[in-house]
Design a protein around this motif. Sequence first.
Motif, mmCIF file in Angstrom:
data_model
loop_
_atom_site.group_PDB
_atom_site.id
_atom_site.type_symbol
_atom_site.label_atom_id
_atom_site.label_comp_id
_atom_site.label_asym_id
_atom_site.label_seq_id
_atom_site.Cartn_x
_atom_site.Cartn_y
_atom_site.Cartn_z
ATOM 1 N N VAL A 16 0.840 -1.197 0.000
ATOM 2 C CA VAL A 16 0.000 0.000 0.000
ATOM 3 C C VAL A 16 0.877 1.250 0.000
ATOM 4 O O VAL A 16 0.634 2.196 -0.744
ATOM 5 C CB VAL A 16 -0.965 0.011 1.210
ATOM 6 C CG1 VAL A 16 -1.621 1.362 1.384
ATOM 7 C CG2 VAL A 16 -2.014 -1.079 1.068
ATOM 8 N N ARG A 17 1.920 1.246 0.824
ATOM 9 C CA ARG A 17 2.836 2.391 0.877
ATOM 10 C C ARG A 17 3.507 2.606 -0.473
ATOM 11 O O ARG A 17 3.616 3.739 -0.953
ATOM 12 C CB ARG A 17 3.893 2.169 1.957
ATOM 13 C CG ARG A 17 4.859 3.329 2.068
ATOM 14 C CD ARG A 17 5.902 3.119 3.113
ATOM 15 N NE ARG A 17 5.252 3.084 4.413
ATOM 16 C CZ ARG A 17 5.780 2.541 5.488
ATOM 17 N NH1 ARG A 17 6.959 1.978 5.432
ATOM 18 N NH2 ARG A 17 5.149 2.562 6.638
ATOM 19 N N GLY A 20 0.982 3.997 -2.957
ATOM 20 C CA GLY A 20 0.722 5.393 -2.629
ATOM 21 C C GLY A 20 1.841 6.303 -3.090
ATOM 22 O O GLY A 20 1.606 7.376 -3.635
ATOM 23 N N ILE A 55 -13.600 5.701 3.334
ATOM 24 C CA ILE A 55 -12.199 5.836 2.916
ATOM 25 C C ILE A 55 -11.578 4.461 2.738
ATOM 26 O O ILE A 55 -10.907 4.189 1.743
ATOM 27 C CB ILE A 55 -11.407 6.681 3.935
ATOM 28 C CG1 ILE A 55 -11.937 8.119 3.938
ATOM 29 C CG2 ILE A 55 -9.911 6.638 3.627
ATOM 30 C CD1 ILE A 55 -11.404 8.973 5.057
ATOM 31 N N ALA A 56 -11.815 3.569 3.698
ATOM 32 C CA ALA A 56 -11.268 2.211 3.623
ATOM 33 C C ALA A 56 -11.816 1.481 2.402
ATOM 34 O O ALA A 56 -11.061 0.816 1.677
ATOM 35 C CB ALA A 56 -11.592 1.445 4.900
ATOM 36 N N LEU A 59 -10.127 2.866 -0.689
ATOM 37 C CA LEU A 59 -8.734 2.432 -0.765
ATOM 38 C C LEU A 59 -8.652 0.985 -1.230
ATOM 39 O O LEU A 59 -7.856 0.651 -2.111
ATOM 40 C CB LEU A 59 -8.046 2.597 0.587
ATOM 41 C CG LEU A 59 -6.605 2.132 0.685
ATOM 42 C CD1 LEU A 59 -5.731 2.863 -0.315
ATOM 43 C CD2 LEU A 59 -6.078 2.326 2.090
ATOM 44 N N SER A 62 -9.440 0.762 -4.892
ATOM 45 C CA SER A 62 -8.311 1.243 -5.685
ATOM 46 C C SER A 62 -7.202 0.202 -5.752
ATOM 47 O O SER A 62 -6.609 -0.026 -6.813
ATOM 48 C CB SER A 62 -7.752 2.536 -5.096
ATOM 49 O OG SER A 62 -8.697 3.562 -5.197
ATOM 50 N N LEU A 63 -6.939 -0.444 -4.620
ATOM 51 C CA LEU A 63 -5.898 -1.468 -4.596
ATOM 52 C C LEU A 63 -6.279 -2.643 -5.482
ATOM 53 O O LEU A 63 -5.432 -3.191 -6.202
ATOM 54 C CB LEU A 63 -5.653 -1.947 -3.167
ATOM 55 C CG LEU A 63 -4.931 -0.950 -2.261
ATOM 56 C CD1 LEU A 63 -4.889 -1.463 -0.836
ATOM 57 C CD2 LEU A 63 -3.529 -0.694 -2.784
#
Length: 70
Positions: A16-17, A20, A55-56, A59, A62-63
């Motif tokens: 994820v990092r 991002g 938000i979760a 996310l 998107s992932l």
Amino acid sequence: APETAGVRVSPLAAQVREIGARLVEDHDDDIDTAKVDEIRQAIAEGRIKIDPSKIADGLLASLRELNGGA
């Protein structure tokens, strides 16, 4: 799992990092900093409420999309 400043980071968190960071690099010119400042101010003043579950969900969606729908 990678270790950062004594904290173990799960493989998913590391991924994820990384994603991002790539998104920020790829879209740095697309950011409207005035709009970001306006939203930041609205959040600070309580005019915008944050829904962590939305938000979760966003996310995770998107992932999934970046991971080819897997």
